[in-house]
Write a protein that holds these residues in place. Structure first.
Motif, mmCIF file in Angstrom:
data_model
loop_
_atom_site.group_PDB
_atom_site.id
_atom_site.type_symbol
_atom_site.label_atom_id
_atom_site.label_comp_id
_atom_site.label_asym_id
_atom_site.label_seq_id
_atom_site.Cartn_x
_atom_site.Cartn_y
_atom_site.Cartn_z
ATOM 1 N N ALA A 14 93.228 -71.224 126.616
ATOM 2 C CA ALA A 14 92.162 -71.598 127.551
ATOM 3 C C ALA A 14 90.924 -70.721 127.377
ATOM 4 N N ALA A 15 91.101 -69.417 127.259
ATOM 5 C CA ALA A 15 89.954 -68.511 127.111
ATOM 6 C C ALA A 15 89.241 -68.736 125.782
ATOM 7 N N THR A 16 90.000 -68.964 124.731
ATOM 8 C CA THR A 16 89.392 -69.185 123.419
ATOM 9 C C THR A 16 88.683 -70.532 123.388
ATOM 10 N N ALA A 17 89.282 -71.549 124.002
ATOM 11 C CA ALA A 17 88.625 -72.859 124.081
ATOM 12 C C ALA A 17 87.316 -72.739 124.855
ATOM 13 N N ASP A 18 87.325 -71.991 125.943
ATOM 14 C CA ASP A 18 86.107 -71.781 126.735
ATOM 15 C C ASP A 18 85.005 -71.162 125.884
ATOM 16 N N PHE A 19 85.353 -70.201 125.051
ATOM 17 C CA PHE A 19 84.385 -69.565 124.148
ATOM 18 C C PHE A 19 83.735 -70.605 123.240
ATOM 19 N N PHE A 20 84.557 -71.445 122.608
ATOM 20 C CA PHE A 20 84.009 -72.415 121.666
ATOM 21 C C PHE A 20 83.271 -73.559 122.359
ATOM 22 N N VAL A 21 83.681 -73.912 123.560
ATOM 23 C CA VAL A 21 83.000 -74.979 124.293
ATOM 24 C C VAL A 21 81.684 -74.478 124.871
ATOM 25 N N ARG A 22 81.729 -73.440 125.697
ATOM 26 C CA ARG A 22 80.495 -72.957 126.345
ATOM 27 C C ARG A 22 79.609 -72.170 125.396
ATOM 28 N N GLY A 23 80.206 -71.441 124.474
ATOM 29 C CA GLY A 23 79.421 -70.575 123.603
ATOM 30 C C GLY A 23 78.968 -71.193 122.307
ATOM 31 N N CYS A 24 79.705 -72.196 121.816
ATOM 32 C CA CYS A 24 79.399 -72.743 120.491
ATOM 33 C C CYS A 24 79.170 -74.247 120.480
ATOM 34 N N GLY A 25 79.247 -74.884 121.626
ATOM 35 C CA GLY A 25 78.907 -76.297 121.701
ATOM 36 C C GLY A 25 79.991 -77.277 121.305
ATOM 37 N N PHE A 26 81.230 -76.819 121.164
ATOM 38 C CA PHE A 26 82.329 -77.735 120.874
ATOM 39 C C PHE A 26 82.634 -78.570 122.110
ATOM 40 N N THR A 27 83.258 -79.721 121.902
ATOM 41 C CA THR A 27 83.750 -80.566 122.985
ATOM 42 C C THR A 27 85.270 -80.499 122.971
ATOM 43 N N GLN A 28 85.868 -80.288 124.136
ATOM 44 C CA GLN A 28 87.324 -80.260 124.202
ATOM 45 C C GLN A 28 87.830 -81.695 124.283
ATOM 46 N N ARG A 29 88.596 -82.114 123.282
ATOM 47 C CA ARG A 29 89.081 -83.490 123.185
ATOM 48 C C ARG A 29 90.432 -83.681 123.862
ATOM 49 N N SER A 30 91.294 -82.666 123.780
ATOM 50 C CA SER A 30 92.602 -82.792 124.424
ATOM 51 C C SER A 30 93.244 -81.426 124.586
ATOM 52 N N THR A 31 94.234 -81.394 125.444
ATOM 53 C CA THR A 31 95.062 -80.199 125.618
ATOM 54 C C THR A 31 96.512 -80.663 125.649
ATOM 55 N N ARG A 32 97.383 -79.753 125.307
ATOM 56 C CA ARG A 32 98.815 -80.048 125.358
ATOM 57 C C ARG A 32 99.516 -78.896 126.060
ATOM 58 N N GLY A 33 100.289 -79.233 127.058
ATOM 59 C CA GLY A 33 101.029 -78.212 127.794
ATOM 60 C C GLY A 33 100.103 -77.315 128.587
ATOM 61 N N ALA A 34 100.705 -76.384 129.287
ATOM 62 C CA ALA A 34 99.938 -75.395 130.053
ATOM 63 C C ALA A 34 99.524 -74.279 129.111
ATOM 64 N N ASN A 35 98.309 -74.368 128.595
ATOM 65 C CA ASN A 35 97.770 -73.340 127.701
ATOM 66 C C ASN A 35 98.508 -73.284 126.358
ATOM 67 N N ALA A 36 99.059 -74.405 125.903
ATOM 68 C CA ALA A 36 99.816 -74.413 124.656
ATOM 69 C C ALA A 36 98.966 -74.790 123.443
ATOM 70 N N MET A 37 98.051 -75.759 123.627
ATOM 71 C CA MET A 37 97.228 -76.207 122.507
ATOM 72 C C MET A 37 95.969 -76.879 123.043
ATOM 73 N N ALA A 38 94.882 -76.700 122.321
ATOM 74 C CA ALA A 38 93.635 -77.395 122.634
ATOM 75 C C ALA A 38 93.062 -77.935 121.334
ATOM 76 N N VAL A 39 92.507 -79.136 121.411
ATOM 77 C CA VAL A 39 91.842 -79.744 120.266
ATOM 78 C C VAL A 39 90.363 -79.865 120.623
ATOM 79 N N LEU A 40 89.535 -79.196 119.830
ATOM 80 C CA LEU A 40 88.091 -79.163 120.049
ATOM 81 C C LEU A 40 87.393 -79.845 118.888
ATOM 82 N N GLN A 41 86.200 -80.375 119.149
ATOM 83 C CA GLN A 41 85.450 -81.031 118.083
ATOM 84 C C GLN A 41 83.996 -80.592 118.123
ATOM 85 N N ALA A 42 83.447 -80.308 116.940
ATOM 86 C CA ALA A 42 82.037 -79.947 116.799
ATOM 87 C C ALA A 42 81.206 -81.219 116.652
#
Length: 116
Positions: A14-42
């Motif tokens: 979650a913290a790393t996804a937040d960095f790439f979403v808010r800091g680098c402009g990625f879009t979060q496409r999906s998550t799996r489980g409670a903090n298990a996996m995130a799929v981001l797209q530029a």
């Protein structure tokens, strides 16, 4: 051949996804489980997958790098990260380009730069 995705092992998805979403402009496409996996797209379609690993180990010098289209874009990327609450030294010329390095949550080193 085009790179499809990169899967990074991180202790806090979650913290790393937040960095790439808010800091680098990625879009979060999906998550799996409670903090298990995130799929981001530029914007360009590149997919960054973040997978939970309690104690990831990367070799010394490992980092991921993102090219910007101009020096102004490097400064804008730096400002975006700073505005999002992340800390990075200001861009400087090194290795033949304007660049800066920032450490994402979990210790992943990210280089953002422009080569003229």
């Amino acid at each position: 051949m085009r790179l499809n995705h990169l899967d990074l092992a991180v202790p806090d998805v979650a913290a790393t996804a937040d960095f790439f979403v808010r800091g680098c402009g990625f879009t979060q496409r999906s998550t799996r489980g409670a903090n298990a996996m995130a799929v981001l797209q530029a914007e360009d379609g590149f997919v960054l997958v973040l997978t939970a690993t309690m104690d990831p180990h990367y070799p010394e010098g490992f980092h991921i790098g993102f090219l910007q289209p101009s020096d102004d874009a490097v400064h804008a990327a730096h400002a975006t990260l700073m505005d999002a609450g992340f800390d990075a030294p200001p861009p400087a010329v090194g290795y033949g380009c304007l660049q800066f390095w920032v450490r994402a949550p979990g210790g992943i080193v990210v280089e953002i730069g422009h080569r003229s």
